[in-house]
Motif scaffolding. Structure first.
Motif, PDB file in Angstrom:
ATOM      1  N   ARG A  21     -28.489  -4.899  -5.927  1.00  0.00           N
ATOM      2  CA  ARG A  21     -28.880  -3.504  -5.713  1.00  0.00           C
ATOM      3  C   ARG A  21     -28.055  -2.516  -6.530  1.00  0.00           C
ATOM      4  N   LYS A  22     -27.023  -3.000  -7.230  1.00  0.00           N
ATOM      5  CA  LYS A  22     -26.169  -2.073  -7.990  1.00  0.00           C
ATOM      6  C   LYS A  22     -26.963  -1.317  -9.060  1.00  0.00           C
ATOM      7  N   PRO A  23     -27.776  -1.985  -9.898  1.00  0.00           N
ATOM      8  CA  PRO A  23     -28.570  -1.226 -10.871  1.00  0.00           C
ATOM      9  C   PRO A  23     -29.585  -0.304 -10.211  1.00  0.00           C
ATOM     10  N   ILE A  24     -30.145  -0.740  -9.082  1.00  0.00           N
ATOM     11  CA  ILE A  24     -31.129   0.085  -8.385  1.00  0.00           C
ATOM     12  C   ILE A  24     -30.484   1.365  -7.873  1.00  0.00           C
ATOM     13  N   LEU A  25     -29.245   1.239  -7.348  1.00  0.00           N
ATOM     14  CA  LEU A  25     -28.520   2.397  -6.846  1.00  0.00           C
ATOM     15  C   LEU A  25     -27.820   3.168  -7.951  1.00  0.00           C
ATOM     16  N   ARG A  26     -27.920   2.653  -9.189  1.00  0.00           N
ATOM     17  CA  ARG A  26     -27.419   3.323 -10.394  1.00  0.00           C
ATOM     18  C   ARG A  26     -25.904   3.454 -10.378  1.00  0.00           C
TER      19      ARG A  26
ATOM     20  N   PHE B  44       0.856  -1.187   0.000  1.00  0.00           N
ATOM     21  CA  PHE B  44       0.000   0.000   0.000  1.00  0.00           C
ATOM     22  C   PHE B  44       0.891   1.235   0.000  1.00  0.00           C
ATOM     23  N   TRP B  45       0.823   2.008  -1.056  1.00  0.00           N
ATOM     24  CA  TRP B  45       1.514   3.295  -1.117  1.00  0.00           C
ATOM     25  C   TRP B  45       0.594   4.269  -1.832  1.00  0.00           C
ATOM     26  N   HIS B  46       0.518   5.483  -1.287  1.00  0.00           N
ATOM     27  CA  HIS B  46      -0.565   6.384  -1.674  1.00  0.00           C
ATOM     28  C   HIS B  46      -0.505   6.825  -3.121  1.00  0.00           C
ATOM     29  N   GLU B  47       0.693   6.869  -3.724  1.00  0.00           N
ATOM     30  CA  GLU B  47       0.778   7.256  -5.128  1.00  0.00           C
ATOM     31  C   GLU B  47       0.033   6.245  -6.004  1.00  0.00           C
ATOM     32  N   ARG B  48       0.264   4.971  -5.758  1.00  0.00           N
ATOM     33  CA  ARG B  48      -0.445   3.949  -6.521  1.00  0.00           C
ATOM     34  C   ARG B  48      -1.930   3.958  -6.164  1.00  0.00           C
ATOM     35  N   ASN B  49      -2.219   4.218  -4.903  1.00  0.00           N
ATOM     36  CA  ASN B  49      -3.618   4.242  -4.486  1.00  0.00           C
ATOM     37  C   ASN B  49      -4.374   5.406  -5.122  1.00  0.00           C
ATOM     38  N   SER B  50      -3.691   6.519  -5.375  1.00  0.00           N
ATOM     39  CA  SER B  50      -4.326   7.634  -6.078  1.00  0.00           C
ATOM     40  C   SER B  50      -4.732   7.206  -7.488  1.00  0.00           C
ATOM     41  N   LEU B  51      -3.855   6.469  -8.160  1.00  0.00           N
ATOM     42  CA  LEU B  51      -4.200   5.947  -9.485  1.00  0.00           C
ATOM     43  C   LEU B  51      -5.349   4.960  -9.391  1.00  0.00           C
ATOM     44  N   PHE B  52      -5.306   4.067  -8.400  1.00  0.00           N
ATOM     45  CA  PHE B  52      -6.351   3.066  -8.228  1.00  0.00           C
ATOM     46  C   PHE B  52      -7.707   3.726  -7.972  1.00  0.00           C
ATOM     47  N   PHE B  53      -7.719   4.737  -7.114  1.00  0.00           N
ATOM     48  CA  PHE B  53      -8.978   5.445  -6.839  1.00  0.00           C
ATOM     49  C   PHE B  53      -9.490   6.139  -8.095  1.00  0.00           C
ATOM     50  N   ALA B  54      -8.594   6.756  -8.850  1.00  0.00           N
ATOM     51  CA  ALA B  54      -9.005   7.446 -10.074  1.00  0.00           C
ATOM     52  C   ALA B  54      -9.567   6.470 -11.102  1.00  0.00           C
ATOM     53  N   ASP B  55      -8.983   5.280 -11.192  1.00  0.00           N
ATOM     54  CA  ASP B  55      -9.401   4.311 -12.206  1.00  0.00           C
ATOM     55  C   ASP B  55     -10.636   3.509 -11.816  1.00  0.00           C
ATOM     56  N   PHE B  56     -10.745   3.129 -10.550  1.00  0.00           N
ATOM     57  CA  PHE B  56     -11.761   2.146 -10.166  1.00  0.00           C
ATOM     58  C   PHE B  56     -12.752   2.589  -9.083  1.00  0.00           C
ATOM     59  N   ILE B  57     -12.393   3.561  -8.277  1.00  0.00           N
ATOM     60  CA  ILE B  57     -13.233   3.888  -7.124  1.00  0.00           C
ATOM     61  C   ILE B  57     -14.067   5.147  -7.344  1.00  0.00           C
ATOM     62  N   GLU B  58     -13.425   6.219  -7.744  1.00  0.00           N
ATOM     63  CA  GLU B  58     -14.154   7.490  -7.873  1.00  0.00           C
ATOM     64  C   GLU B  58     -15.082   7.497  -9.087  1.00  0.00           C
ATOM     65  N   THR B  59     -16.258   8.051  -8.894  1.00  0.00           N
ATOM     66  CA  THR B  59     -17.259   8.120  -9.958  1.00  0.00           C
ATOM     67  C   THR B  59     -17.908   9.500  -9.982  1.00  0.00           C
ATOM     68  N   LEU B  60     -18.520   9.806 -11.111  1.00  0.00           N
ATOM     69  CA  LEU B  60     -19.351  10.997 -11.260  1.00  0.00           C
ATOM     70  C   LEU B  60     -20.647  10.585 -11.938  1.00  0.00           C
ATOM     71  N   ALA B  61     -21.708  11.264 -11.612  1.00  0.00           N
ATOM     72  CA  ALA B  61     -23.003  10.940 -12.216  1.00  0.00           C
ATOM     73  C   ALA B  61     -23.078  11.490 -13.636  1.00  0.00           C
TER      74      ALA B  61
ATOM     75  N   GLY C 192     -27.920  10.308 -14.275  1.00  0.00           N
ATOM     76  CA  GLY C 192     -27.802  10.032 -12.850  1.00  0.00           C
ATOM     77  C   GLY C 192     -27.107   8.734 -12.515  1.00  0.00           C
ATOM     78  N   VAL C 193     -26.510   8.061 -13.492  1.00  0.00           N
ATOM     79  CA  VAL C 193     -25.788   6.808 -13.263  1.00  0.00           C
ATOM     80  C   VAL C 193     -24.328   7.128 -12.944  1.00  0.00           C
ATOM     81  N   GLU C 194     -23.814   6.536 -11.858  1.00  0.00           N
ATOM     82  CA  GLU C 194     -22.432   6.773 -11.447  1.00  0.00           C
ATOM     83  C   GLU C 194     -21.463   6.069 -12.396  1.00  0.00           C
TER      84      GLU C 194
END
Length: 428
Positions: free
Chosen positions: A382-387, A135-152, A156-158
């Protein structure tokens, strides 16, 4: 020298341009966008939740009650300011540097670098002591950008952020902890997940290299300023600061003005002098460099910060508390592994409402977890329901993947939320 790097600028005339602006998918199309690809990425990062949480994440000092101590969000703003100033003067793409800078710490753990080290210690180092950090934050920043963070999207779908390659590269390659002179970008657009250690691989663009240096410029003086506010430094420390200036720059050197009243470092003066020196000394042939005097000054200032600030007994006492917070949350969540496989993680965490609601939502959004509806005696997707249009990046049926899932969930927490969850767990 002004505009010395204009021919290296990442734009349509650069041979790296097509690789730099490449996206894997498309968040959603716009027919009326007036922004460049990097300006658009800046906006995506600015609006994502991981960026918003930086205002409640520790930079060096945990400070929920002091509005004037630097937070992680303020730090990235400082880095963005330094990086854009340097890029504009040298003729580089300031939009690219600004976007990398604003997002470079979105993967940072709560409680600063100690929180990062704590999460890394929880991951088994099967390859031995010399194995790369898991775990190192530089790689985690890339991981969050690629797989975790979303925008609607407009419906309204994330959707994932889907950033350009140059931004993603800048996130994982921004480490400013390693001291180097003559920094130059690498030539190839490599697989970014093939990077196994922080700070070793240089960024793909000159703008990414600028952010790497701006990170160091931004924190050195500000950490000293905050230490003074918390009365961490004594008169012996102030004398050591004066000695550093005298031995590296000379008291008559313009850099000596970085000390005010013989005591604390004036952050804005220090930042200005370091920026000016870098811009005067750098060239495409030489790379991004400081003068010998200023480079030595930076090295000595870092040593001073480690000896007098980062290893101070008061910070170490807080780190004991922070470790207990993180490890308690980790152990609590790891006990839910069997329940998660049966769709009952929510039931297992019912005594901890904040933790229950957010962790089960995390499982739904990023794993193959299927909640069990007791009233209907069936599993519910519930993933489709939560969009959510997100990938299943973790597998709740695999022990190693579930551990990684827990670690990533904790890494996204703010300091305050982690403490609230901790108190929820230990309070009867």
């Amino acid at each position: 020298m002004k505009d010395a790097f204009v021919n290296q600028r990442c734009d349509e005339n650069n041979e790296k341009w097509n690789s730099a602006i490449k996206r894997e998918n498309s968040l959603y199309p716009r027919n009326n966008d007036i922004r460049s690809p990097f300006e658009r990425d800046y906006t995506r990062l600015l609006h994502c939740q991981a960026y918003r949480r930086l205002k409640h994440k520790t930079q060096v000092f945990f400070a929920p009650h002091n509005d004037h101590i630097c937070t992680r969000m303020e730090h990235v703003s400082h880095v963005a300011s330094v990086a854009t100033t340097i890029s504009k003067y040298l003729g580089l793409n300031a939009d690219l540097a600004n976007a990398i800078a604003i997002g470079h710490d979105i993967g940072h753990a709560p409680f600063g670098h100690h929180g990062e080290d704590c999460l890394n210690s929880l991951l088994e180092q099967k390859e031995g002591q010399n194995a790369p950090k898991k775990f190192w934050h530089e790689r985690n920043s890339l991981f969050f950008a690629d797989f975790i963070e979303t925008l609607a999207d407009p419906n309204g779908v994330e959707q994932p952020l889907d950033l350009t390659y140059a931004i993603r590269d800048g996130l994982i390659c921004h480490c400013g902890e390693i001291d180097q002179q003559g920094i130059k970008p690498r030539k190839d657009d490599m697989d970014l997940y093939a990077i196994k250690r922080p700070g070793i691989i240089q960024p793909y663009t000159w703008e990414g290299c600028v952010v790497k240096i701006a990170d160091k410029i931004a924190y050195l003086g500000r950490d000293i300023e905050d230490a003074r506010a918390y009365h961490i430094l004594d008169m012996t420390s102030y004398r050591a600061l004066r000695e550093i200036v005298g031995s590296t720059l000379g008291f008559e050197h313009k850099g000596a003005h970085a000390l005010r009243s013989g005591k604390a470092v004036n952050t804005t003066v220090l930042i200005n002098d370091l920026i000016v020196d870098l811009c005067e000394q750098s060239s495409p042939e030489k790379g991004l460099s400081f003068s010998d005097e200023y480079f030595k000054f930076i090295l000595e200032l870092k040593k001073f910060n480690f000896a007098n600030i980062y290893r101070h007994w008061r910070l170490q006492e807080f780190q004991v508390y922070a470790s207990n917070v993180i490890k308690t949350i980790y152990r609590t969540l790891m006990k839910t592994e069997v329940y998660a496989q049966n769709g009952r993680a929510g039931q297992a965490l019912r005594l901890y409402p904040k933790l229950c609601a957010t962790f089960e939502d995390w499982l739904i959004k990023y794993t193959n977890y299927q909640p069990y509806d007791v009233s209907r005696h069936s599993f519910q997707n519930r993933k489709p329901i939560l969009r959510y249009n997100t990938q299943e990046v973790f597998d709740v049926t695999d022990a190693e993947s579930y551990q990684k899932c827990v670690i990533e969930y904790i890494s996204g927490m703010t300091d305050q939320f982690a403490i609230q969850v901790y108190e929820e767990i230990i309070t009867f």
